[in-house]
Motif scaffolding. Structure first.
Motif, PDB file in Angstrom:
ATOM      1  N   LYS A  39      13.528   8.718  51.180  1.00 45.94           N
ATOM      2  CA  LYS A  39      13.963   8.764  49.624  1.00 45.94           C
ATOM      3  C   LYS A  39      15.444   9.549  49.673  1.00 45.94           C
ATOM      4  O   LYS A  39      16.337   9.304  48.883  1.00 45.94           O
ATOM      5  CB  LYS A  39      13.151   9.325  48.945  1.00 45.94           C
ATOM      6  CG  LYS A  39      11.807   8.435  48.208  1.00 45.94           C
ATOM      7  CD  LYS A  39      11.160   8.919  47.548  1.00 45.94           C
ATOM      8  CE  LYS A  39       9.919   7.996  46.924  1.00 45.94           C
ATOM      9  NZ  LYS A  39       8.931   8.780  46.274  1.00 45.94           N
ATOM     10  N   LEU A  90      18.172   7.622  50.984  1.00 43.21           N
ATOM     11  CA  LEU A  90      18.902   6.517  50.372  1.00 43.21           C
ATOM     12  C   LEU A  90      19.547   7.042  48.945  1.00 43.21           C
ATOM     13  O   LEU A  90      20.630   6.754  48.613  1.00 43.21           O
ATOM     14  CB  LEU A  90      17.615   5.720  49.734  1.00 43.21           C
ATOM     15  CG  LEU A  90      17.054   4.715  50.765  1.00 43.21           C
ATOM     16  CD1 LEU A  90      15.710   4.108  50.412  1.00 43.21           C
ATOM     17  CD2 LEU A  90      18.213   3.772  51.420  1.00 43.21           C
ATOM     18  N   ILE A  91      19.059   7.954  48.202  1.00 39.14           N
ATOM     19  CA  ILE A  91      19.482   8.579  46.865  1.00 39.14           C
ATOM     20  C   ILE A  91      20.753   9.360  47.382  1.00 39.14           C
ATOM     21  O   ILE A  91      21.680   9.199  46.693  1.00 39.14           O
ATOM     22  CB  ILE A  91      18.709   9.368  46.195  1.00 39.14           C
ATOM     23  CG1 ILE A  91      17.250   8.646  45.965  1.00 39.14           C
ATOM     24  CG2 ILE A  91      19.314   9.966  44.883  1.00 39.14           C
ATOM     25  CD1 ILE A  91      16.295   9.320  45.160  1.00 39.14           C
ATOM     26  N   ALA A 150      22.781   8.791  49.944  1.00 40.46           N
ATOM     27  CA  ALA A 150      23.770   7.724  50.332  1.00 40.46           C
ATOM     28  C   ALA A 150      24.431   7.188  49.182  1.00 40.46           C
ATOM     29  O   ALA A 150      25.664   7.039  48.874  1.00 40.46           O
ATOM     30  CB  ALA A 150      22.987   6.797  51.141  1.00 40.46           C
ATOM     31  N   LEU A 151      23.535   6.739  48.298  1.00 38.77           N
ATOM     32  CA  LEU A 151      23.784   6.319  46.855  1.00 38.77           C
ATOM     33  C   LEU A 151      25.017   7.467  46.111  1.00 38.77           C
ATOM     34  O   LEU A 151      26.026   6.823  45.670  1.00 38.77           O
ATOM     35  CB  LEU A 151      22.812   5.919  46.065  1.00 38.77           C
ATOM     36  CG  LEU A 151      23.259   5.352  44.674  1.00 38.77           C
ATOM     37  CD1 LEU A 151      23.696   3.983  44.596  1.00 38.77           C
ATOM     38  CD2 LEU A 151      22.125   5.472  43.625  1.00 38.77           C
ATOM     39  N   SER A 152      24.452   8.630  46.170  1.00 42.00           N
ATOM     40  CA  SER A 152      25.487   9.568  45.458  1.00 42.00           C
ATOM     41  C   SER A 152      26.613   9.814  46.231  1.00 42.00           C
ATOM     42  O   SER A 152      27.698   9.949  45.542  1.00 42.00           O
ATOM     43  CB  SER A 152      24.435  10.686  44.986  1.00 42.00           C
ATOM     44  OG  SER A 152      24.301  11.435  46.151  1.00 42.00           O
ATOM     45  N   SER A 153      26.627   9.856  47.391  1.00 40.09           N
ATOM     46  CA  SER A 153      27.706  10.069  48.227  1.00 40.09           C
ATOM     47  C   SER A 153      28.605   8.879  47.841  1.00 40.09           C
ATOM     48  O   SER A 153      30.104   9.066  47.771  1.00 40.09           O
ATOM     49  CB  SER A 153      27.532   9.866  49.708  1.00 40.09           C
ATOM     50  OG  SER A 153      26.827  11.090  50.172  1.00 40.09           O
ATOM     51  N   SER A 154      28.332   7.649  47.865  1.00 41.85           N
ATOM     52  CA  SER A 154      29.064   6.556  47.460  1.00 41.85           C
ATOM     53  C   SER A 154      29.858   6.557  46.212  1.00 41.85           C
ATOM     54  O   SER A 154      30.804   6.317  45.942  1.00 41.85           O
ATOM     55  CB  SER A 154      28.422   5.287  47.973  1.00 41.85           C
ATOM     56  OG  SER A 154      27.176   5.284  47.482  1.00 41.85           O
ATOM     57  N   VAL A 155      28.727   7.146  45.202  1.00 36.37           N
ATOM     58  CA  VAL A 155      29.329   7.336  43.990  1.00 36.37           C
ATOM     59  C   VAL A 155      30.633   8.200  43.867  1.00 36.37           C
ATOM     60  O   VAL A 155      31.421   8.280  43.291  1.00 36.37           O
ATOM     61  CB  VAL A 155      28.335   7.828  42.916  1.00 36.37           C
ATOM     62  CG1 VAL A 155      28.863   8.184  41.709  1.00 36.37           C
ATOM     63  CG2 VAL A 155      27.213   6.377  42.697  1.00 36.37           C
ATOM     64  N   TYR A 204      33.749   7.089  45.522  1.00 32.72           N
ATOM     65  CA  TYR A 204      34.291   6.134  44.530  1.00 32.72           C
ATOM     66  C   TYR A 204      34.947   6.800  43.355  1.00 32.72           C
ATOM     67  O   TYR A 204      36.315   6.736  43.181  1.00 32.72           O
ATOM     68  CB  TYR A 204      33.291   5.048  43.810  1.00 32.72           C
ATOM     69  CG  TYR A 204      34.028   4.077  43.285  1.00 32.72           C
ATOM     70  CD1 TYR A 204      35.120   3.581  43.779  1.00 32.72           C
ATOM     71  CD2 TYR A 204      33.480   3.596  41.940  1.00 32.72           C
ATOM     72  CE1 TYR A 204      35.715   2.364  43.173  1.00 32.72           C
ATOM     73  CE2 TYR A 204      33.971   2.662  41.304  1.00 32.72           C
ATOM     74  CZ  TYR A 204      35.320   2.063  41.764  1.00 32.72           C
ATOM     75  OH  TYR A 204      35.842   0.901  41.222  1.00 32.72           O
ATOM     76  N   PHE A 236      19.714  13.378  38.159  1.00 33.35           N
ATOM     77  CA  PHE A 236      19.850  12.853  39.512  1.00 33.35           C
ATOM     78  C   PHE A 236      18.836  13.897  40.437  1.00 33.35           C
ATOM     79  O   PHE A 236      19.073  14.412  41.687  1.00 33.35           O
ATOM     80  CB  PHE A 236      21.139  13.235  40.195  1.00 33.35           C
ATOM     81  CG  PHE A 236      22.300  12.310  39.568  1.00 33.35           C
ATOM     82  CD1 PHE A 236      22.621  10.970  40.037  1.00 33.35           C
ATOM     83  CD2 PHE A 236      23.051  12.756  38.358  1.00 33.35           C
ATOM     84  CE1 PHE A 236      23.431  10.181  39.436  1.00 33.35           C
ATOM     85  CE2 PHE A 236      23.807  11.863  37.840  1.00 33.35           C
ATOM     86  CZ  PHE A 236      24.041  10.616  38.090  1.00 33.35           C
ATOM     87  N   TRP A 286      14.748  12.957  43.529  1.00 32.11           N
ATOM     88  CA  TRP A 286      14.674  13.100  45.310  1.00 32.11           C
ATOM     89  C   TRP A 286      14.101  14.429  45.434  1.00 32.11           C
ATOM     90  O   TRP A 286      13.233  14.486  46.231  1.00 32.11           O
ATOM     91  CB  TRP A 286      15.975  12.999  45.816  1.00 32.11           C
ATOM     92  CG  TRP A 286      16.796  14.011  45.513  1.00 32.11           C
ATOM     93  CD1 TRP A 286      17.834  13.890  44.289  1.00 32.11           C
ATOM     94  CD2 TRP A 286      17.145  15.340  45.937  1.00 32.11           C
ATOM     95  NE1 TRP A 286      18.675  15.102  44.581  1.00 32.11           N
ATOM     96  CE2 TRP A 286      18.386  15.856  45.348  1.00 32.11           C
ATOM     97  CE3 TRP A 286      16.435  15.859  47.153  1.00 32.11           C
ATOM     98  CZ2 TRP A 286      18.674  17.166  45.735  1.00 32.11           C
ATOM     99  CZ3 TRP A 286      16.971  17.133  47.594  1.00 32.11           C
ATOM    100  CH2 TRP A 286      18.060  17.636  46.865  1.00 32.11           C
TER     101      TRP A 286
END
Lengths: 503, 510
Positions: A173, A176-177, A179-184, A187, A239, A242
């Motif tokens: 978990k 995944l979260i 990685a998502l927030s890293s990509s956010v 960006y 956020f 997690w």
């Protein structure tokens, strides 16, 4: 005193603490590769602790000597200004190093009979390297790279108990979260770059104040996305999902490490990015991030505390309460717009994070101790522990009451400093929320105290071993938490001085 | 340096006792607690202060000031010192702590080292409360009292101890927060004119009328709001009706020595703080609302006494009687006359001794009979004559028999309240409050008659006889102190009077 890096030492030594972390991690790998099958856990824990203590000592020494501070000629720029060492860097590095030292000492017992101990310690130290580099980042790129260096070992550490489903699930978990927030965040960084044409904090700020912004809408979205990335790392609502899972599933020393040091790392990133790169008075027309942080602080502290009050498991309660504390620390950024001189507000948050580093780490390490005894995880399982382990329970009582803001430890002063910051800014709503939440938190913290001291022990409670490392870590953390009450002045003055350098 | 010695001695003793094996803890703790007793007596005999600690022109005893912490715009100091109001309370604290410990030898039979360690820790905190002159330092001690008290009730208390401990903790801590907010409303209202949290500095600035508007609230309203918040916070501690409901629970569940300290010293924290904060810092608000405060006081006196009259449990009788007696203290304070303020302070000390004595008597009788119900006991005077004798004497002290400290305290309060010009219908209020004495006599006579006299009829399978010397000795010592203060009130009254005298010129008082 002579500023060290212009006098006796070359400038790159200002990164000494971070280098010590990295070096220790490498030494651990070497030791392990020489004899991979050995079970010299004492040696491994010893090296890791010595490295962390050395980092703490060096950062403490630099702090006292004034390295990178205003009074000795200002921040030290390294690598073309990509990395910077100033009071804030050292202050936070000191937090990371102290927490890392406590955690590695405690892990000695906790990891007994586990495989991959060398990897555990070196991952911990690599994460600490990432944290201290994050504290020294002066550009969005170094910040991002440091953040990843901090995050990747953390994911692995959370899932370290690989035969335990909870641990693996928590690791997944978190990953995944994360990685998502890293990509956010990546960006968001790219959008900021698109709008301002620079990545270095100072240059971004120049572009914003000097009218060099190509499209303020894009900049606004970028800033908002960076806020999201920071909110993930600091486990702020929304956020935060997690955090309870990861803290619950992770080995307890890692929970301590993540909820104290990793969270502080998120904050140092937030402080530097928002204060230096996106100066409030220039960017407020585009996006009022102080307002965003006010909302974030209010929601985070309230939700964290209310959720903590309804938990049945101690570790989960601590996890939610640590979300609540993230809300308190956010106050520093939230009230910046209201104060004439933001250094006290920001300093108050830093003070709280430092004290929190000891009291929260200590509380989680106590949980590690209880897990080591195999007692159980609910409040009922803690019944009567004090009759078997009075010293550890006394230490835990200090942590809990200090977390609640009672004057048994430094938490009392740091919370008061936050309150004073809200009052100075006239943010009465935040002040009220802080007080109400503190009162509420006393309720659930005292449940643990009540269980330990007042309730009768259940029949099967028998503690026969007193692990040295864990005990030492818990007691040291308690002593420091307590000593920070009479000796708070160095913390408060250093924090305010370090914060003032950002403005 | 004597205050630091007292604090250090009790803190070190607490730490030492925590690690002493259980079987030696009681004796070691009691022996170590003699150091603070001697220290406080030295302070008493060498005291050369004058005036009120918070007001201009005061000469404090044993004063120390050191810079402690800088937090933003405020400097917090380590500032301690005593005047004629705080010194008697410190002497009371040290003596009562030692006596309470001796009275704990019999009833406390488990986890002794933790018990005595906590009591000593609490002693340090109490000494701190009565000597600190910086708000933060004072607040640290104030809150630090709660933690040991919570554990003392929770671990060694009676059957409903968990409920009582939590109720005590939540009630008094919420009260502290309310008070905290009230005080900071004043500090922020003072703005830049005060940059420390030094209590004398703040009191003098407030009395000089330096309060500004805060967040759109004008100074007069701000004062009133802060007064109410402070009063509510301290009223819980005193306790004043209707904030008293935690007290009977806490008292009934607490073990005897803890009840002694709770009634003897902890309740005084409330009235001491009222005197220091409400009546010294905001005297004009106090005088302007004197009738309302007097109503609180009189209701506490009468209602507390009536509640005591209705109890079947001897310990509850004593517990409720405290509400009534502390009502006198409030009445004396709000009267704002020399005798009122002085008598109220004297009554704090006197009530500390007498109520501690009463709780000890109940404890000794309970140790022997294992019951506290008035209906069960009868004819105890034959079986335990010394205890019975002390009970009678203490009860008379409570009723205000001359030559006992209770008489001196109450007479002074009534005298002061009667002469008060702050309260408009002072004679009426005083008259009603004096009627409380009649009820006090009623419930005490009833309690004595039921327990001590009449035929012996308690049926137990063991023999009830004289209490052991270690139980009776603290009773006798306390009784001697009560008589000593009754015969010679000037042991304390002179220094008290000197310390409260400067308060009279404040805020339109008389």
């Amino acid at each position: 005193m002579m500023p060290l890096q212009t006098g006796s030492l070359p400038t790159w030594t200002a990164l000494g603490p971070a280098l010590l972390f990295a070096l220790t991690a490498l030494v651990l790998f070497v030791v392990d590769s020489i004899d991979p099958d050995s079970d010299a856990s004492g040696l491994l824990a010893g090296i890791a602790t010595a490295g962390s203590l050395a980092a703490a000592a060096v950062s403490g020494w630099f702090l006292l000597a004034g390295t990178g501070m205003e009074r000795t000629g200002g921040a030290i720029d390294l690598f073309g200004g990509q990395v910077i060492v100033d009071g804030m860097t050292l202050f936070f590095t000191f937090i990371f190093a102290s927490v890392a030292a406590l955690v590695t000492v405690a892990s000695y017992d906790y990891l007994a009979d586990h495989e991959y101990q060398a990897e555990f310690y070196s991952l911990t130290l690599l994460a600490a390297t990432g944290m201290s580099m994050l504290a020294a980042s002066n550009s969005l790129v170094t910040a991002f790279v440091s953040l990843e260096l901090l995050s990747l070992p953390s994911y692995a550490l959370v899932a370290f108990l690989k035969h335990n489903r909870g641990s693996v699930e928590a690791g997944l978990k978190y990953f995944l979260i994360g990685a998502l927030s890293s990509s956010v965040m990546a960006y968001g960084i790219s959008l900021v770059y698109a709008a301002t044409g620079s990545l270095q904090f100072g240059a971004v700020a120049e572009a914003i104040t000097g009218g060099g912004v190509l499209d303020s809408g894009i900049l606004g979205v970028g800033v908002l996305m960076v806020v999201g990335g920071v909110a993930f790392k600091t486990a702020s609502v929304p956020f935060h999902f997690w955090a309870p899972e990861a803290y619950e599933g992770a080995p307890a020393p890692i929970s301590a490490f993540l909820s104290s040091a990793s969270k502080a790392a998120g904050f140092v990133l937030a402080f530097r990015v928002f204060v230096v790169a996106f100066p409030l008075d220039a960017i407020v027309g585009t996006i009022d991030w102080a307002l965003a942080f006010t909302v974030l602080a209010l929601v985070t502290m309230t939700l964290g505390n209310f959720a903590a009050a309804t938990q049945e498991k101690v570790k989960r309660m601590l996890a939610y309460s640590s979300i609540g504390h993230a809300g308190y620390a956010l106050i520093g950024l939230a009230v910046l717009s209201g104060t004439t001189d933001g250094s006290f507000a920001l300093g108050a948050s830093m003070m709280h994070l430092l004290v929190y580093g000891f009291m929260n780490t200590g509380a989680f390490l106590f949980v590690a101790l209880v897990e080591y005894w195999g007692v159980g995880r609910t409040f009922e399982d803690y019944n009567g522990l004090a009759s078997q382990a009075p010293v550890a329970c006394a230490a835990m009582t200090v942590f809990l009451f200090s977390l609640a803001g009672l004057p048994v430890g430094g938490g009392f002063f740091s919370k008061y400093a936050l309150l004073a910051a809200t009052a100075e800014a006239g943010a009465w709503l935040l002040a009220l929320a802080l007080i109400v939440n503190s009162a509420l938190s006393l309720f659930y913290y005292s449940r643990v105290v009540k269980a330990m001291w007042i309730e009768e022990p259940s029949a099967g409670l028998e503690i026969d071993s007193y692990p040295t490392g864990l005990y030492a870590a818990v007691v040291v953390a308690a002593v420091v938490t307590f000593i920070l009450l009479p000796a708070f002045n160095p913390v408060s003055s250093t924090a305010v001085e370090a914060a003032a350098a950002l403005f | 340096m004597l205050i630091e010695l007292l604090l250090a001695a009790s803190l070190v003793a607490a730490a030492v006792v925590f690690f002493v094996p259980n079987e030696y803890a009681a004796k070691v703790a009691t022996a170590l607690s003699l150091v603070p007793v001697v220290g406080s007596l030295l302070m008493y005999f060498n005291f050369e202060g004058s005036g009120n600690a918070l007001l201009a022109g005061a000469e404090l005893g044993y004063e120390t000031t050191m810079q402690w912490v800088t937090l933003g715009p405020y400097t917090l100091n380590y500032h301690v010192g005593v005047d004629g109001v705080s010194l008697p309370l410190i002497v009371l604290t040290t003596i009562l702590t030692t006596l309470a410990m001796v009275s704990a030898w019999t009833p406390i039979d488990s986890r002794q080292s933790e018990f005595y360690g906590l009591v000593l820790f609490m002693e340090a905190a109490l000494i701190g409360v009565f000597s600190a002159l910086d708000f933060f330092l004072w607040f640290v001690f104030w809150e630090a009292v709660l933690v040991p008290m919570y554990l003392l009730i929770g671990i060694w208390g009676g059957p409903r101890r968990k409920y009582a401990a939590i109720k005590f903790f939540v009630y008094t801590n919420v009260a502290s927060l309310v008070m905290f907010v009230g005080f900071f409303a004043l500090v922020f209202g003072l703005g830049d004119s005060v940059t420390t949290l030094d209590l004398p500095a703040i009191a003098q600035a407030l009395n000089a009328g330096e309060l500004n508007a805060l967040a759109g609230i004008d100074p007069a309203t701000l004062k009133l709001v802060a007064f109410v918040a402070l009063f509510a916070g301290f009223a819980v501690k005193v306790p004043v009706v209707p904030f008293h409901t935690w007290l009977p629970d806490a008292h009934v569940e607490a073990p005897t020595p803890v009840s002694v300290l709770l009634a003897g010293v902890l309740l005084k924290m409330g009235t001491y703080a009222l005197l220091r904060f409400n009546f010294t810092m905001l005297p004009d608000v106090a005088v302007a609302n004197a009738e309302i405060i007097a109503i609180f006081a009189v209701v506490s006196v009468i209602y507390g006494a009536l509640l005591a009259l209705a109890q079947q449990d001897l310990k509850r009788v004593v517990a409720y009687s405290s509400i009534s007696s502390m009502g006198y203290v409030i009445l004396g304070l709000v009267a704002f006359t020399p005798h009122g303020l002085g008598g109220a302070t004297f009554q704090m000390v006197s009530h500390g001794l007498i109520s501690g004595l009463m709780f000890m008597v109940v404890g000794v009788m309970y140790n022997e009979t294992h019951t506290r119900m008035l209906g069960d006991m009868s004819g105890m005077a034959d079986r335990m004559p010394v205890t019975a004798g002390v009970f009678v004497a203490a009860a008379f002290g409570y009723m205000g028999l001359p030559l006992m400290s209770g008489f001196a305290g109450e007479v002074l309060v009534f005298l002061g309240a009667f002469q008060s010009t702050a309260i408009s219908a002072a004679p009426l209020f005083t008259g009603i409050a004096m009627f409380g004495i009649v009820i006090v006599a009623g419930y005490l006579l009833r309690a004595m008659q039921k327990t001590l006299f009449g035929p012996y009829r308690l049926e137990t399978d063991y023999d009830i006889g004289r209490a052991p010397l270690q139980d009776v000795a603290p009773l006798v010592v306390l009784l001697l102190l009560v008589i000593a203060l009754g015969v010679a009130p000037n042991l304390f009254y002179e220094m008290i009077g000197d310390a409260v005298a400067p308060m009279l010129s404040l805020g339109g008082g008389v």
